[in-house]
Structure formats: C-alpha cells, structure tokens
Write an enzyme that holds these catalytic residues in place. Structure first.
Site, mmCIF file in Angstrom:
data_model
loop_
_atom_site.group_PDB
_atom_site.id
_atom_site.type_symbol
_atom_site.label_atom_id
_atom_site.label_comp_id
_atom_site.label_asym_id
_atom_site.label_seq_id
_atom_site.Cartn_x
_atom_site.Cartn_y
_atom_site.Cartn_z
ATOM 1 N N ARG A 160 33.488 42.154 37.034
ATOM 2 C CA ARG A 160 34.956 42.136 36.936
ATOM 3 C C ARG A 160 35.386 43.498 36.414
ATOM 4 O O ARG A 160 35.019 43.897 35.316
ATOM 5 C CB ARG A 160 35.429 41.021 35.997
ATOM 6 C CG ARG A 160 36.898 41.160 35.635
ATOM 7 C CD ARG A 160 37.463 39.958 34.943
ATOM 8 N NE ARG A 160 37.635 38.865 35.878
ATOM 9 C CZ ARG A 160 38.445 37.813 35.663
ATOM 10 N NH1 ARG A 160 39.130 37.726 34.544
ATOM 11 N NH2 ARG A 160 38.547 36.851 36.555
ATOM 12 N N CYS A 206 46.017 30.384 39.718
ATOM 13 C CA CYS A 206 44.638 30.653 39.297
ATOM 14 C C CYS A 206 44.473 30.605 37.783
ATOM 15 O O CYS A 206 43.355 30.453 37.289
ATOM 16 C CB CYS A 206 44.183 32.016 39.835
ATOM 17 S SG CYS A 206 45.125 33.417 39.180
ATOM 18 N N ARG A 240 36.108 26.318 39.922
ATOM 19 C CA ARG A 240 35.444 27.631 39.840
ATOM 20 C C ARG A 240 33.949 27.432 39.596
ATOM 21 O O ARG A 240 33.108 28.130 40.155
ATOM 22 C CB ARG A 240 36.053 28.467 38.699
ATOM 23 C CG ARG A 240 37.502 28.881 38.893
ATOM 24 C CD ARG A 240 37.663 29.885 40.008
ATOM 25 N NE ARG A 240 36.861 31.076 39.803
ATOM 26 C CZ ARG A 240 37.175 32.095 39.003
ATOM 27 N NH1 ARG A 240 38.328 32.090 38.367
ATOM 28 N NH2 ARG A 240 36.376 33.144 38.871
HETATM 29 N N1 NVA Z 1 46.315 38.696 39.066
HETATM 30 C C1 NVA Z 1 45.695 38.343 37.806
HETATM 31 C C2 NVA Z 1 44.655 37.264 38.023
HETATM 32 C C3 NVA Z 1 43.996 36.785 36.755
HETATM 33 C C4 NVA Z 1 42.900 35.793 37.015
HETATM 34 C C5 NVA Z 1 45.074 39.584 37.185
HETATM 35 O O1 NVA Z 1 44.484 40.385 37.920
HETATM 36 O O2 NVA Z 1 45.194 39.745 35.972
HETATM 37 N N1 CP Z 2 41.465 32.654 37.148
HETATM 38 C C1 CP Z 2 40.644 33.461 36.463
HETATM 39 O O1 CP Z 2 39.913 34.271 37.025
HETATM 40 O O2 CP Z 2 40.658 33.260 35.113
HETATM 41 P P1 CP Z 2 39.977 34.165 33.997
HETATM 42 O O3 CP Z 2 40.712 35.478 33.960
HETATM 43 O O4 CP Z 2 40.131 33.374 32.732
HETATM 44 O O5 CP Z 2 38.525 34.374 34.335
#
Ligand code: NVA
Ligand code: CP
Length: 307
Positions: free
Chosen positions: A107, A262, A290
C-alpha cells in the site's frame, strides 16, 4: 521454488474475466469453510510481506488474518521502520524482500512504485491501494453484490463522488465483470481522462447524481478526501456538497438497489448519518468480504489453479 515470472495483481486487468470469476466464487466457498469452522491450511510455511506506506485497518487485518487462517504467516512492514522508508531503492528492496517471502502486498502513494517493485520481484505482488487503484476492494465488492443479488454482469452501477482510486477500479471492474457504470463526479474531480476514454462502451459520465442513479442496482461512494489529500479537505467539502449519498438519493435508484462504501466513511459528508443503517447498505458485509476475497486471491496467485 518460485516461478520465473510470477503473476501479479496490480489492477483488475492483470486477471482475465474467467480468473476474476474464479476468485469471486472461491471467496464465497472459503467464507463457508471458515463459517463451518473447518481447518484449511494450504499455506504452511508460506509468508506474505505487507508493505504499508499509508494507514489501514481493513487491509492489514484481512491480509494478516487471511494468511494465518490459511496456515501461513504475514510480516507487517511499515515504511517508518524499514530501509525503504529511509530511501533504499525500490529495486533493491524488491530483490531482497522477494527472496525471503512467498508473496508481497504493498500500500503506497504512486502506482508506479508498485509497478517497479513488481518488475524486480521474484514472487507475486498485490496492490493493496495506490493513489490510482484499489483492486482488492473491488473483489470484495463484487463478492458482496453476488451474495446479495446474484450475477453483476449486465447490471448498472453508479459511482458518486470523487473520481479517485476506487472510482478507477470500478471502471476496470465494469470492463472485467461486464456491468454498466455511471460516473457522477463534479468538475475538477473527474476520473483519469484516458481511462474514461478507454471504457466508453460501458462507462458513462452523468455529473448530476440524481440523474446518474436512476435505474441503478448498486450505488457506491467513498471519502471526498483520500489519504494524502488531508490539506484539501475544506475545498473538497465545498466541491462535493451536492454529492452526498443519502436515503433520498437511493430512492431514485432501483427499488432493490444496494449501497456500498469501502470505508472508512465520514458521516454527514459523503454519506448522511442515516445511510449506514439503511437496509440497502451492505458496507459491513463488504468489509468482511475483504478477508474472504483476498484469501481467494492469494490462493490463485500462489497455488495457480487451472482456470
Ligand atoms: N480513496 C480512499 C480509499 C481508502 C480505503 C483513499 O485512498 O484514502
Ligand atoms: N477499505 C480499505 O481499504 O480500508 P483500510 O484503509 O482500513 O485498509
């Protein structure tokens, strides 16, 4: 032994439609296995490296629990503690980490960082959210739709809000899973223009959310300020003020329409206070899925079933 060229999951386009459908069906099956308390541990001695440069609740817990449930282990690698966070090149980090683990999830901010990591990785790499895409979330979302309403192919979905990473993944999903997608975003916050241009067969820009949701089987939104956009919060609240999803907007969609987000969600902004508990909302099923969807994805990438 590792494959010479491992499969990766950086966007939904990395798997074919039959492979994606295999993952969705397998996710539903793995959920049953877990709910029946059956042990299923094909990943004994397998390790997942989890690189996080942004915060997470669902993604971390689902990948870490998923590996444990499949009999393997996961290592949480925060950029605060690793040399990657101190500037060690991605190529070097990828070569080292992928020589010791069986799979990596990342991430981070720039999508190109995940692509670069994958180029040098000996093992499958999973995109666990970049500024551009969040494909793992879409596996859970499609699973949730299928469980509640059956096949998503041929249905109509409306995206309301920011043309962000989630919106981009919905665009890819509409192509791969064969649904129509209406996109309702304000000026200045539209999805990537090239991605929209590449998907005109099934994606339509309808900027007024009230028009966009008409006839929809699923309405989806997300935060107005994604991770990394904290400084833009005030400006975004003004730009998105007419884009809140609430029961009145849902009433304009199909009578059996579902609502997804989400998470994390900001009540009073992109959703009204009463939207979470509305019977059309399936956000917590979506969050739980998930776990099941990513277990299925990891099985696909590591065990390489014939699809
Ligand atoms: N669009 C949001 C999704 C979080 C799961 C972000 O990138 O912060
Ligand atoms: N929806 C999602 O990816 O949540 P987190 O940011 O908590 O991992």
């Amino acid at each position: 032994m590792h494959n010479l060229s491992p499969r990766h999951f950086l966007t939904l386009l990395d798997l074919s439609p039959p492979e994606l459908n295999w993952v969705i069906n397998r996710a539903i099956a793995l959920k049953k296995i877990r709910n029946q308390g059956e042990l299923y541990e094909p990943f004994r001695n397998r390790v997942l490296g989890m690189i996080f440069e942004k915060s997470s609740t669902r993604t971390r817990v689902s990948f870490e629990s998923g590996m444990a449930q499949l009999g393997g282990q996961a290592i949480f690698l925060s950029s605060r503690d690793t040399q990657l966070g101190r500037g060690e090149p991605i190529e070097d980090s990828s070569r080292v980490i992928s020589s010791m683990v069986d799979m990596v999830m990342i991430r981070t901010f720039s999508h190109s960082q995940v692509e670069e990591f994958a180029v040098h990785s000996k093992v499958p790499v999973i995109n666990a959210l970049t500024d551009d895409y969040h494909p793992c979330q879409l596996l859970a979302d499609v699973q949730t739709f299928v469980e509640h309403r059956g096949a998503i192919k041929g249905k109509t979905v409306t995206w309301v809000g920011d043309g962000n990473n989630m919106c981009h993944s919905f665009i890819n999903a509409s192509k791969q899973f064969g649904f129509k997608l209406n996109v309702a975003c304000p000026d200045g916050y539209l999805p990537n223009a090239q991605l929209m241009a590449d998907n005109t067969d099934q994606v339509q820009l309808i900027q007024d959310p009230k028009q966009a949701v008409i006839g929809s089987h699923l309405v989806v939104t997300d935060t107005w300020a994604s991770m990394g956009q904290e400084d833009e919060k005030k400006a975004r609240e003004a730009a998105f003020k007419d884009y809140q999803v609430n029961p009145a907007l849902m009433d304009l969609a199909q009578p059996d329409a579902l609502f997804m987000h989400c998470l994390p969600a900001y009540r009073g902004l992109e959703i009204s206070n009463d939207m979470f508990n509305d019977p059309r909302s399936v956000v917590f099923d979506e969050a739980e899925n998930r776990l099941h969807a990513q277990k299925a994805l990891m099985e696909f990438l590591l065990l390489e079933p014939k699809v």
